[in-house]
Structure formats: C-alpha cells, structure tokens
Scaffold this active site. Structure first.
Site, PDB file in Angstrom:
ATOM      1  N   SER A 136       0.865  -1.183   0.000  1.00 17.29           N
ATOM      2  CA  SER A 136       0.000   0.000   0.000  1.00 17.29           C
ATOM      3  C   SER A 136       0.901   1.232   0.000  1.00 17.29           C
ATOM      4  O   SER A 136       2.067   1.130   0.409  1.00 17.29           O
ATOM      5  CB  SER A 136      -0.839   0.003   1.284  1.00 17.29           C
ATOM      6  OG  SER A 136      -1.546   1.211   1.426  1.00 17.29           O
ATOM      7  N   TYR A 149      -3.059  -0.620  10.749  1.00 16.93           N
ATOM      8  CA  TYR A 149      -2.983  -1.028   9.334  1.00 16.93           C
ATOM      9  C   TYR A 149      -1.623  -0.645   8.752  1.00 16.93           C
ATOM     10  O   TYR A 149      -0.966  -1.457   8.108  1.00 16.93           O
ATOM     11  CB  TYR A 149      -4.112  -0.360   8.557  1.00 16.93           C
ATOM     12  CG  TYR A 149      -4.092  -0.651   7.059  1.00 16.93           C
ATOM     13  CD1 TYR A 149      -4.428  -1.906   6.568  1.00 16.93           C
ATOM     14  CD2 TYR A 149      -3.738   0.339   6.137  1.00 16.93           C
ATOM     15  CE1 TYR A 149      -4.421  -2.169   5.202  1.00 16.93           C
ATOM     16  CE2 TYR A 149      -3.730   0.075   4.772  1.00 16.93           C
ATOM     17  CZ  TYR A 149      -4.071  -1.176   4.311  1.00 16.93           C
ATOM     18  OH  TYR A 149      -4.061  -1.438   2.956  1.00 16.93           O
TER      19      TYR A 149
END
Ligand SMILES: NC(=O)c1ccc[n+]([C@@H]2O[C@H](COP(=O)([O-])OP(=O)(O)OC[C@H]3O[C@@H](n4cnc5c(N)ncnc54)[C@H](OP(=O)(O)O)[C@@H]3O)[C@@H](O)[C@H]2O)c1
Length: 275
Positions: A136, A149
C-alpha cells in the site's frame, strides 16, 4: 508455448478479482483463491475458462497447504504468486483491542508469510518464481487513524525487501505493488473502532479520508500494474500502482518528513475545528 500460471489470494473482489480477470483475458491460467465459494463471489468468473477457483483463507495454515497442493495438481506449476488478501482496521489506536490488532496482523502479515513459505519449495525446485504483494502507499507512508494497518503494511514492505536477498540465487524475484486509494470493497470492509474521547477528531478525519475514495481509480488500474510486474523481466522491488501513490511517494522523497507529515494531516484534518 506453455501457459503461465498465477496464484492470487483475495480474488473474491477488488484488486484480486480484477487481476484474475485481466490475467485470464491475457491467456494465463489463473488460480483465483477466496475464503467463501458462494455463487455471488464466483459467478463473474464463469465465462473465463482459464480461471479456476480454489478455497483459501490466508489465516488458516491447513487451507493454505490444501490450496497450494490442489493448484499444483491442476496446473503442474505456478509462475507467479500474488499475495493480495488484506483488510484495514482503523480508528484511534487506544480503542483497539489486542485481539483486533492480532487479527489484522494474522491477515496482512502472517498470512502473507505463511502463503509465501508454502510456495517457496516449488519455486526453488523449478529455479524460478515471482512473488508479488499488494502492500500500500500506507506501507511507506502513514495516515491518521491507520496506525495498526500502516504497521502491518510497513512490516510487509520490510519483510519483502529483506526476503528478496536470500531468494535471488534461486531466481525468485520479489515485487511490491503499492496502490493509494482504490474503489473496491476495501472501504466498505474497514473495521472501524471508536472511543468517545477521540470521537470529535476521529469522525471528522475518517469522513475526510473516505471522501478521498470518491475519485479513486478502479481495481483494473492496479491489475495492469500487476501484469507489468509479472511480465517485465525486471528485478525491481517497488511498483507504485496508482497516480495518487506516485505523487505521494514523490512528495515524500522531496519534502522533509515534518513538512510531509503536516501536509498529510492538514489534508484529512480540514474543517476539524469548525462547528
Ligand atoms: N482499496 C484500497 O484503497 C487499497 C489501497 C492500498 C492497498 N490496498 C490493499 O489491496 C489489497 C486488496 O484490497 P482491495 O482493495 O481489493 O479490497 P477488497 O475488495 O475488500 O478485497 C480484499 C480481498 O481480501 C480478502 N481477504 C480478507 N481477509 C482474508 C483472509 N483471511 N483470507 C483470504 N482472503 C481474505 C477478501 O475476501 P472476502 O471477500 O472473503 O472478505 C477480498 O477478496 C489488500 O491487501 C489491501 O490492504 C487496498
């Protein structure tokens, strides 16, 4: 020429699904794996004869072993592993439980480690393999309310960057696919935790963060980058996978960290103090 085979985790929706279809259209054998084999999850694949569906939960070691063995039985060999399954826990860190944090790591980090470990003997035996991972932009940058996260994706970036050294002599290549926001089920599946002491901040920031998804690219944009990474014969580790990710990485490279962090914060904290 024999058809190449890609093994994808988290293919029931979003980036995994778009990648399965894109590779299927390009003539690859596709082992599209998912947790639930319901009609709703699988029916879109029916018109692609080169896509075969297998059941796999990345947090369940037995299901990993079975899926790898079933895929090899069906296709004899796997050329590319695409570790893609993942989800996001979000909200104030203080509001998260130990169990929620462990579950987040079980999927986004340990799941990837376990699937990768299960595939390495096959890649070593055939002296080739490509390991692709959806990390990501949040694997190299950080965002408010996404500390857990972010830590899973930073760990994944670091793990894969280190792993590439020891796999090089076996001709196994590691590559990270790094999207920023993408319009998928991801945003609907965010597991959001709250604590009243953070509500004023968290609700506004999350509202502004989610607004950023309105103009986000589709998963098909990422699928094309995955295809490039699988076929370009380059030993390049990082593939920023959306325009927003490319801009963010450029600004992070350009700006001092403090200025960059302030810019990230002001983007999602705007109107925070308005009534
Ligand atoms: N969308 C974004 O903005 C964005 C940005 C950067 C990175 N990413 C990353 O991109 C990857 C794919 O996400 P997406 O955007 O395509 O979201 P998505 O549409 O929600 O897809 C996530 C996939 O992961 C699967 N999954 C979750 N837990 C799993 C488990 N334990 N075992 C097997 N599969 C599991 C989901 O399966 P179920 O259908 O069974 O839940 C689904 O197939 C994730 O790693 C995510 O962190 C997404």
């Amino acid at each position: 020429m024999t058809k190449k085979t890609i093994f994808i985790t988290g293919a029931s929706s979003g980036i995994g699904k778009a990648t399965a279809i894109y590779f299927g259209q390009k003539g690859w054998n596709v082992a599209a794996t998912m947790r639930e084999l319901t009609k709703e999850q699988t029916s879109d694949f029916e018109k692609y004869p080169s896509i075969t569906i297998f059941k796999l939960d990345v947090t369940d070691k037995e299901s990993i072993e079975k899926a790898v063995s079933d895929i090899l039985q069906k296709f004899s060999q796997i050329d590319v592993l695409f570790n893609n399954a993942g989800y996001s826990l979000a909200g104030a860190f203080e509001a998260t439980t130990d169990e929620q944090i462990r579950k987040q790591f079980e999927t986004n980090l340990f799941g990837v480690m376990n699937v990768t470990r299960a595939m390495l003997p096959h890649f070593r035996n055939k002296k080739s393999g490509i390991i692709l991972n959806t990390t990501s932009s949040g694997g190299l940058l950080t965002f408010p309310l996404y500390s857990v996260y972010n830590s899973t994706k930073w760990a994944l970036e670091g793990f894969m960057e280190a792993l590439q050294y020891e796999l090089k002599s076996f001709n196994i290549v590691v590559k990270n696919i790094e999207p920023a926001t993408v319009k998928s089920e991801f945003v609907n599946n965010i597991s959001f935790v709250s604590n009243p002491d953070y509500d004023h901040y968290a609700q506004k920031v999350q509202h502004n963060t989610l607004a950023g998804y309105k103009n986000a690219p589709t998963p098909g944009v990422v699928a094309k980058i995955v295809y490039t990474a699988a076929t370009d014969n380059r030993s390049k580790l990082r593939y920023p996978a959306t325009p927003q990710a490319r801009v963010a990485f450029f600004l992070r490279w350009l700006l001092p960290l403090k200025i960059f962090n302030n810019m990230v914060a002001s983007g999602v904290e705007k109107e925070l103090h308005n009534k």
